[in-house]
Scaffold this motif. Structure first.
Motif, short mmCIF file in Angstrom:
data_model
loop_
_atom_site.label_atom_id
_atom_site.label_comp_id
_atom_site.label_asym_id
_atom_site.label_seq_id
_atom_site.Cartn_x
_atom_site.Cartn_y
_atom_site.Cartn_z
N TRP A 102 15.05 -9.82 -5.66
CA TRP A 102 16.10 -8.80 -5.73
C TRP A 102 17.49 -9.36 -5.46
O TRP A 102 18.48 -8.76 -5.87
CB TRP A 102 15.81 -7.70 -4.70
N VAL A 103 17.55 -10.49 -4.77
CA VAL A 103 18.82 -11.06 -4.33
C VAL A 103 18.97 -12.45 -4.93
O VAL A 103 18.07 -13.28 -4.82
CB VAL A 103 18.89 -11.13 -2.79
N THR A 104 20.11 -12.72 -5.56
CA THR A 104 20.33 -14.03 -6.15
C THR A 104 21.29 -14.88 -5.34
O THR A 104 21.47 -16.05 -5.63
CB THR A 104 20.85 -13.91 -7.59
N ALA A 105 21.92 -14.30 -4.30
CA ALA A 105 22.76 -15.09 -3.39
C ALA A 105 22.40 -14.66 -1.97
O ALA A 105 21.23 -14.69 -1.60
CB ALA A 105 24.24 -14.87 -3.69
N VAL B 190 2.05 -0.04 -6.18
CA VAL B 190 1.89 -1.46 -6.50
C VAL B 190 0.78 -1.71 -7.51
O VAL B 190 0.66 -2.82 -8.04
CB VAL B 190 1.62 -2.29 -5.22
N ASP B 191 -0.03 -0.70 -7.79
CA ASP B 191 -1.17 -0.86 -8.71
C ASP B 191 -1.23 0.35 -9.62
O ASP B 191 -1.53 1.46 -9.18
CB ASP B 191 -2.46 -1.00 -7.91
N SER B 192 -0.93 0.14 -10.89
CA SER B 192 -0.90 1.26 -11.85
C SER B 192 -2.20 1.38 -12.63
O SER B 192 -2.25 2.09 -13.64
CB SER B 192 0.26 1.07 -12.83
N SER B 193 -3.25 0.72 -12.17
CA SER B 193 -4.55 0.84 -12.84
C SER B 193 -5.40 1.89 -12.14
O SER B 193 -5.08 2.35 -11.04
CB SER B 193 -5.27 -0.51 -12.83
N GLU C 238 9.75 -7.33 -2.57
CA GLU C 238 9.90 -7.70 -3.99
C GLU C 238 8.53 -7.98 -4.60
O GLU C 238 7.62 -8.47 -3.93
CB GLU C 238 10.78 -8.95 -4.12
N SER C 239 8.39 -7.69 -5.89
CA SER C 239 7.11 -7.89 -6.56
C SER C 239 7.28 -8.76 -7.80
O SER C 239 8.40 -9.17 -8.14
CB SER C 239 6.52 -6.54 -6.97
N ALA C 240 6.18 -9.02 -8.48
CA ALA C 240 6.22 -9.82 -9.71
C ALA C 240 7.02 -9.15 -10.80
O ALA C 240 7.38 -9.80 -11.79
CB ALA C 240 4.79 -10.08 -10.19
#
Length: 441
Positions: free
Chosen positions: A107-110, A363-366, A99-101
């Motif tokens: 991704w999971v709430t339970a 993970v890096d779009s720059s 999971e990322s920022a």
């Protein structure tokens, strides 16, 4: 709405949901007649191979300071096929905290395959996969067993959940965000409608040898269905072929970005076909490694190494001869998509040849690397192209996106690729190949 002949009609616009269809009906206010009726559930082909398979060919960013700040991201682990791999033949890995920022809630709430971006299940939304141990989803896949055995079902649910969430986070850093109508339940006050995470139905019972994605307007969930394939023995599961999942999700991205979240601007034969091409191109981008090799889709579920398209996507005209003239409105929508996707394959190859490859592109779009530039132009072009794009207007939007973001640095490289495939500077809507480039290129 604009009719095919260019005239305008004042219409009521309805969305009618059925089990297997998501109808967009446009009814003339003046006459009460049906101006158009289009199914928004994208059927991406019957995923049967284009060639009959002989027995010996079968393959064995805002911080979460809000009323929701108590929902903190947890470190989770998944046994899944890495997003850059294609299918179980490459294996599974124990993937820790992917999971990322881009997903402040994680991704999971339970304790199951349900969260802010997606929910994955079999049968009904109650049929999610649960953690196999605290914070871990680890189901053992047995490729020699039927896909319907419990461990294989769990493996497919977890893999599809991992892939869809990965695509959410990756596409987010390239511009598919809440404000540009992505798929999330909670939008954190960043724009968009929310309440529209993707539902992922694994081993859906409606069909076999198939996959589809229904994209309603922003604020209603995208619906991904993945099916069993009976073309090999044992049968195989579409939830375990990452390129199929990515293809379907990318159609949802293209449908939301084109036309500003209405999901109503890819309904003509040409634009629907091109959407299939955007789907293939996105799946390929995820799985290339820098050299931009020939690429096929669907080879695992079909048991056919040639995949589900007419030709591999390739730099070589001897391998893939498709050009602009092969994509007229009378062509099959899948062939239209193949023409467009092969052009994009060659754009990606040219940008990578000239500007290099970033290994951190997910993970890096720059940065200036060709694969990073390519995806920015892919996303930006979708956002600025007109409703019901054609090859010419989609090409122009892609090139305008380059001018907007990079000021023309890659302008001639891109033009030369499109021209090499017959979509040159002087091309018209007549689907006659034209090979010129703009002055100065």
């Amino acid at each position: 709405m604009r009719r095919p002949d260019g005239s305008l009609a004042h219409v009521w616009d309805f969305l009618l949901e059925q089990a297997d269809h998501s109808w967009n009906a446009r009814i003339s206010i003046a006459t009460g007649g049906v101006e158009s009726l289009v199914d928004r559930r994208w059927r991406s082909g019957d995923y049967a191979p284009r060639h009959r398979v002989a027995a010996d060919e079968v393959d064995g960013p805002k911080s979460a300071e809000s009323s929701s700040s108590s929902k903190l991201q947890r470190r989770l682990s998944y046994v899944a096929i890495p997003i850059t791999w294609q299918d179980p033949r490459e294996g599974f890995e124990f993937i820790v905290n992917p999971e990322s920022a881009s997903s402040p809630y994680g991704w999971v709430t339970a304790n199951s395959t349900a969260g802010n971006n997606a929910i994955a299940f079999k049968g009904s939304q109650a049929g999610v996969a649960s953690e196999t141990s605290p914070y871990v989803f680890a189901y053992s896949f047995n490729g020699t067993a039927d896909p319907r055995v419990p461990q294989n079902v769990g493996a497919a649910i977890v893999n599809a959940f991992y892939v869809v969430n990965s695509i959410h986070d990756i596409s987010y850093i390239y511009g598919f965000t809440e404000a540009t109508f992505n798929f999330q339940d909670e939008n954190f006050g960043r724009g968009g409608q929310g309440n529209d995470r993707i539902t992922i139905s694994i081993q859906d019972s409606a069909y076999i040898n198939y996959a589809d994605f229904a994209t309603p307007p922003d604020g209603q969930s995208g619906r991904l269905r993945l099916f069993i394939y009976d073309l090999t023995h044992p049968d195989r599961d579409g939830g375990l072929e990452n390129d199929i999942i990515a293809h379907e999700c990318a159609i949802g991205i293209a449908t939301r970005l084109t036309g500003g979240g209405t999901a109503a601007c890819l309904q003509s034969r040409i634009s629907r076909g091109m959407a299939l091409g955007w789907g293939d191109a996105f799946a390929e981008w995820l799985e290339q490694t820098g050299a931009i090799a020939d690429f096929t889709l669907g080879s695992y579920v079909t048991g056919d190494q040639r995949g589900i398209r007419s030709y591999p996507y390739s730099r070589s005209p001897a391998v893939n001869p498709l050009t602009y003239q092969d994509g007229p409105p009378s062509a099959d929508v899948h062939l239209i998509g193949e023409v467009w996707a092969n052009m994009l394959h060659n754009v990606l190859a040219a940008l990578t040849d000239n500007y290099g490859w970033s290994d951190n592109f997910l993970v890096d779009s720059s940065g200036p690397s060709g694969n990073v530039v390519y995806m920015h132009l892919y996303m930006d072009g979708l956002s600025i192209q007109p409703c019901e794009p054609t090859f010419i207007t989609a090409r122009d939007a892609f090139i305008q996106a380059e001018l907007n973001r990079y000021g023309g640095r890659h302008y001639c490289v891109i033009w030369r690729v499109f021209a090499s495939k017959g979509l040159g500077y002087g091309a018209y809507q007549d689907y006659v190949n034209e090979y010129s480039v703009p002055p100065g290129c």
